[in-house]
Design a protein around this motif. Structure first.
Motif, PDB file in Angstrom:
ATOM      1  N   VAL A  16     -33.443 -21.988  17.401  1.00 28.06           N
ATOM      2  CA  VAL A  16     -33.897 -23.338  17.719  1.00 28.06           C
ATOM      3  C   VAL A  16     -33.501 -23.696  19.149  1.00 28.06           C
ATOM      4  CG1 VAL A  16     -33.623 -25.794  17.162  1.00 28.06           C
ATOM      5  CG2 VAL A  16     -33.903 -24.103  15.326  1.00 28.06           C
ATOM      6  N   VAL A  17     -32.256 -23.392  19.513  1.00 21.54           N
ATOM      7  CA  VAL A  17     -31.795 -23.634  20.885  1.00 21.54           C
ATOM      8  C   VAL A  17     -32.671 -22.881  21.880  1.00 21.54           C
ATOM      9  CG1 VAL A  17     -29.905 -23.203  22.516  1.00 21.54           C
ATOM     10  CG2 VAL A  17     -29.413 -24.181  20.263  1.00 21.54           C
ATOM     11  N   ASP A  18     -32.934 -21.608  21.612  1.00 22.25           N
ATOM     12  CA  ASP A  18     -33.783 -20.810  22.505  1.00 22.25           C
ATOM     13  C   ASP A  18     -35.145 -21.460  22.707  1.00 22.25           C
ATOM     14  OD1 ASP A  18     -31.729 -18.969  22.558  1.00 22.25           O
ATOM     15  OD2 ASP A  18     -32.731 -17.496  21.264  1.00 22.25           O
ATOM     16  N   ARG A  19     -35.753 -21.893  21.601  1.00 24.81           N
ATOM     17  CA  ARG A  19     -37.101 -22.451  21.681  1.00 24.81           C
ATOM     18  C   ARG A  19     -37.107 -23.808  22.378  1.00 24.81           C
ATOM     19  NH1 ARG A  19     -41.905 -20.827  19.238  1.00 24.81           N
ATOM     20  NH2 ARG A  19     -40.773 -18.844  19.194  1.00 24.81           N
ATOM     21  N   VAL A  64     -30.530 -35.313  17.498  1.00 28.48           N
ATOM     22  CA  VAL A  64     -29.645 -34.248  17.025  1.00 28.48           C
ATOM     23  C   VAL A  64     -30.335 -33.508  15.891  1.00 28.48           C
ATOM     24  CG1 VAL A  64     -28.380 -35.836  15.484  1.00 28.48           C
ATOM     25  CG2 VAL A  64     -27.367 -33.630  16.122  1.00 28.48           C
ATOM     26  N   PHE A  65     -30.373 -32.187  16.009  1.00 29.76           N
ATOM     27  CA  PHE A  65     -30.795 -31.320  14.916  1.00 29.76           C
ATOM     28  C   PHE A  65     -29.533 -30.903  14.180  1.00 29.76           C
ATOM     29  CE2 PHE A  65     -34.404 -30.919  17.743  1.00 29.76           C
ATOM     30  CZ  PHE A  65     -35.498 -30.761  16.885  1.00 29.76           C
ATOM     31  N   HIS A  66     -29.453 -31.233  12.897  1.00 28.58           N
ATOM     32  CA  HIS A  66     -28.240 -30.907  12.131  1.00 28.58           C
ATOM     33  C   HIS A  66     -28.487 -29.669  11.275  1.00 28.58           C
ATOM     34  CE1 HIS A  66     -24.631 -31.019   9.908  1.00 28.58           C
ATOM     35  NE2 HIS A  66     -25.104 -31.629   8.838  1.00 28.58           N
ATOM     36  N   LEU A  67     -28.033 -28.515  11.767  1.00 33.06           N
ATOM     37  CA  LEU A  67     -28.199 -27.247  11.061  1.00 33.06           C
ATOM     38  C   LEU A  67     -26.880 -26.681  10.549  1.00 33.06           C
ATOM     39  CD1 LEU A  67     -30.823 -27.492  12.901  1.00 33.06           C
ATOM     40  CD2 LEU A  67     -30.937 -25.009  12.750  1.00 33.06           C
ATOM     41  N   ALA A  68     -25.736 -27.218  11.004  1.00 30.54           N
ATOM     42  CA  ALA A  68     -24.447 -26.686  10.577  1.00 30.54           C
ATOM     43  C   ALA A  68     -24.270 -26.911   9.080  1.00 30.54           C
ATOM     44  CB  ALA A  68     -23.316 -27.357  11.357  1.00 30.54           C
ATOM     45  N   GLN A 166     -31.866 -45.999  11.088  1.00 32.48           N
ATOM     46  CA  GLN A 166     -31.771 -44.719  11.796  1.00 32.48           C
ATOM     47  C   GLN A 166     -32.945 -43.819  11.400  1.00 32.48           C
ATOM     48  OE1 GLN A 166     -29.444 -45.689  14.175  1.00 32.48           O
ATOM     49  NE2 GLN A 166     -28.996 -43.513  14.119  1.00 32.48           N
ATOM     50  N   HIS A 167     -33.742 -43.398  12.381  1.00 34.72           N
ATOM     51  CA  HIS A 167     -34.900 -42.560  12.097  1.00 34.72           C
ATOM     52  C   HIS A 167     -34.480 -41.120  11.809  1.00 34.72           C
ATOM     53  CE1 HIS A 167     -37.705 -45.735  12.964  1.00 34.72           C
ATOM     54  NE2 HIS A 167     -37.134 -45.953  14.136  1.00 34.72           N
ATOM     55  N   PHE A 168     -35.314 -40.425  11.062  1.00 30.72           N
ATOM     56  CA  PHE A 168     -34.986 -39.068  10.622  1.00 30.72           C
ATOM     57  C   PHE A 168     -36.235 -38.205  10.558  1.00 30.72           C
ATOM     58  CE2 PHE A 168     -36.354 -41.160   6.737  1.00 30.72           C
ATOM     59  CZ  PHE A 168     -37.111 -40.184   6.102  1.00 30.72           C
ATOM     60  N   THR A 169     -35.999 -36.907  10.456  1.00 30.93           N
ATOM     61  CA  THR A 169     -36.999 -35.935  10.008  1.00 30.93           C
ATOM     62  C   THR A 169     -36.246 -34.941   9.147  1.00 30.93           C
ATOM     63  OG1 THR A 169     -38.303 -36.145  12.041  1.00 30.93           O
ATOM     64  CG2 THR A 169     -38.709 -34.190  10.684  1.00 30.93           C
ATOM     65  N   ILE A 170     -36.798 -34.588   7.995  1.00 33.71           N
ATOM     66  CA  ILE A 170     -36.199 -33.572   7.126  1.00 33.71           C
ATOM     67  C   ILE A 170     -37.093 -32.336   7.145  1.00 33.71           C
ATOM     68  CG2 ILE A 170     -35.566 -32.974   4.745  1.00 33.71           C
ATOM     69  CD1 ILE A 170     -34.990 -35.972   4.296  1.00 33.71           C
ATOM     70  N   LEU A 171     -36.500 -31.202   7.426  1.00 32.32           N
ATOM     71  CA  LEU A 171     -37.223 -29.933   7.446  1.00 32.32           C
ATOM     72  C   LEU A 171     -36.702 -29.069   6.297  1.00 32.32           C
ATOM     73  CD1 LEU A 171     -37.134 -29.154  11.291  1.00 32.32           C
ATOM     74  CD2 LEU A 171     -38.904 -30.370   9.983  1.00 32.32           C
ATOM     75  N   ARG A 172     -37.540 -28.863   5.296  1.00 33.28           N
ATOM     76  CA  ARG A 172     -37.158 -28.020   4.166  1.00 33.28           C
ATOM     77  C   ARG A 172     -37.607 -26.586   4.459  1.00 33.28           C
ATOM     78  NH1 ARG A 172     -39.204 -32.176  -0.644  1.00 33.28           N
ATOM     79  NH2 ARG A 172     -37.344 -33.515  -0.636  1.00 33.28           N
ATOM     80  N   TYR A 173     -36.628 -25.754   4.792  1.00 34.76           N
ATOM     81  CA  TYR A 173     -36.927 -24.388   5.194  1.00 34.76           C
ATOM     82  C   TYR A 173     -37.393 -23.535   4.023  1.00 34.76           C
ATOM     83  CZ  TYR A 173     -33.964 -25.334   9.343  1.00 34.76           C
ATOM     84  OH  TYR A 173     -33.402 -25.838  10.487  1.00 34.76           O
ATOM     85  N   GLY A 174     -38.432 -22.725   4.265  1.00 38.96           N
ATOM     86  CA  GLY A 174     -38.686 -21.593   3.388  1.00 38.96           C
ATOM     87  C   GLY A 174     -37.556 -20.592   3.575  1.00 38.96           C
ATOM     88  N   HIS A 222     -39.388 -26.770  14.905  1.00 43.82           N
ATOM     89  CA  HIS A 222     -38.409 -27.761  15.356  1.00 43.82           C
ATOM     90  C   HIS A 222     -38.876 -28.446  16.638  1.00 43.82           C
ATOM     91  CE1 HIS A 222     -36.063 -25.514  12.460  1.00 43.82           C
ATOM     92  NE2 HIS A 222     -35.103 -26.427  12.526  1.00 43.82           N
ATOM     93  N   VAL A 223     -39.443 -27.680  17.552  1.00 43.33           N
ATOM     94  CA  VAL A 223     -39.970 -28.286  18.778  1.00 43.33           C
ATOM     95  C   VAL A 223     -41.094 -29.247  18.437  1.00 43.33           C
ATOM     96  CG1 VAL A 223     -41.047 -27.840  21.011  1.00 43.33           C
ATOM     97  CG2 VAL A 223     -39.300 -26.273  20.145  1.00 43.33           C
ATOM     98  N   ARG A 224     -41.972 -28.839  17.531  1.00 37.96           N
ATOM     99  CA  ARG A 224     -43.087 -29.689  17.117  1.00 37.96           C
ATOM    100  C   ARG A 224     -42.603 -30.947  16.384  1.00 37.96           C
ATOM    101  NH1 ARG A 224     -48.141 -26.733  16.900  1.00 37.96           N
ATOM    102  NH2 ARG A 224     -47.838 -24.591  17.631  1.00 37.96           N
TER     103      ARG A 224
END
Length: 323
Positions: A16-19, A64-68, A166-174, A222-224
């Motif tokens: 994600v950081v790379d992209r 902030v992207f929370h992946l930890a 507080q605004h959010f986006t939830i990404l449910r990973y495959g 994530h960029v999108r």
């Protein structure tokens, strides 16, 4: 845009950081390690449970992207107290730090495992019904503690929107795979076994399936997700094709074999797999996975060979302390 990524030196976080960097953003990787740190990113070596430190370093960021998180389901089952603190308390700390620092949005990494608790029209549904982001969840069917922690994290995100705006986006990973993935993940285990000449071990009959998603495709989402269209939305980032565990083994055999295959007892509370729609991600973000599974496995095998070759390569130059 200045963006912070917790877990930014881990498997998915580093991609994600790379992209994000490639897209022209300024990136802060928040992680207790620097294992896969991109040198073009800033690095804050802090634990997400340290709220004062986290609040301080998030200042000046917009998102902030929370992946930890603790993502290994075996470790979660073995240490439930730590899992709850990391996955639930850690999410609370990130949300509160983002609120105190005035960030515009928190993007939470969740998982398609939560669909194991989805309520379908027929409780005896065989899994053929396609599920989307709006399907109701039955908490009594949350099953594995890992799923419970992710559902709790999603609930916290919604509560912060309701209480504090507080605004959010939830990404449910495959199910992610690709370079830098943990050795415990099934594709990694099978590839490493084949390269070492060991048999591939399958838990259960091998018919259980997953819609794997290549990690670089996942990072692109994530960029999108920075788009205004993603604000206060949940997205299932599911792979396009179901692949059974046996098919993974067969793919590895074709690419790296021949290998022998052994079966052992099935894993308790394993995610059985559901048919999940990624239509909302395609409609609102223009995202869909692009990498063919076999190509992704080949890329991982190439990366793993190179990574192990670098580790095994003898050091050259003068010994330490030499003039």
């Amino acid at each position: 845009m200045r963006i912070a990524v917790t877990g930014g030196c881990g498997f998915i976080g580093s991609h994600v950081v790379d992209r994000l960097l490639a897209a022209g953003h300024e990136v802060l990787a928040v992680d207790t390690t620097d294992q896969y740190l991109n040198p073009a990113a800033e690095h804050a070596r802090i634990d997400v449970l340290d709220l004062p430190a986290l609040t301080s370093v998030l200042g000046g960021s917009e998102v902030v992207f929370h992946l930890a998180a603790m993502a290994d389901v075996e470790r979660v089952a073995a240490d439930p107290v730590r899992a709850v603190r990391t996955n639930i308390d850690g999410t609370e700390a990130v949300l509160e730090a983002a609120r105190r620092s005035g960030l515009s949005r928190t993007v939470l990494a969740s998982t398609v495992w939560v669909y194991g608790a989805a309520l379908t029209e027929n409780e005896l549904d065989s899994g053929e019904q396609e599920l989307d982001e709006h399907v109701p969840i039955e908490l009594e069917h949350s099953g594995h503690l890992y799923v419970a922690t992710k559902l709790a994290a999603e609930m916290l995100v919604h509560s912060y929107r309701e209480l504090y705006g507080q605004h959010f986006t939830i990404l449910r990973y495959g199910i992610p795979y690709g370079p830098r993935m943990r050795d415990e993940l099934v594709v990694a285990r099978f590839v490493q076994a084949a390269l070492a000449g060991r048999p591939i071990t399958i838990a259960g009959d091998g018919r259980q399936s997953r819609n794997f998603v290549y990690v670089e495709d996942l990072a692109d989402a994530h960029v999108r997700a920075l788009s205004p269209a993603a604000e206060d939305q949940t997205f299932a980032l599911e792979g396009s094709t179901a692949i059974s565990v046996r098919e993974i083994a067969d793919t590895v055999d074709r690419l790296l074999g021949p290998v022998s295959i052994e079966h052992i007892e099935a894993r308790a509370a394993d995610y059985a797999g559901r048919r999940i729609s990624a239509a909302q991600a395609k409609r609102l973000l223009g995202w869909s996975p692009r990498t063919n599974f076999a190509d992704g496995v080949r890329r991982y095998a190439d990366w793993y060979r190179e990574a192990t070759a670098v580790t095994a390569r003898p050091r050259t130059g003068r010994p330490s302390g030499a003039a």
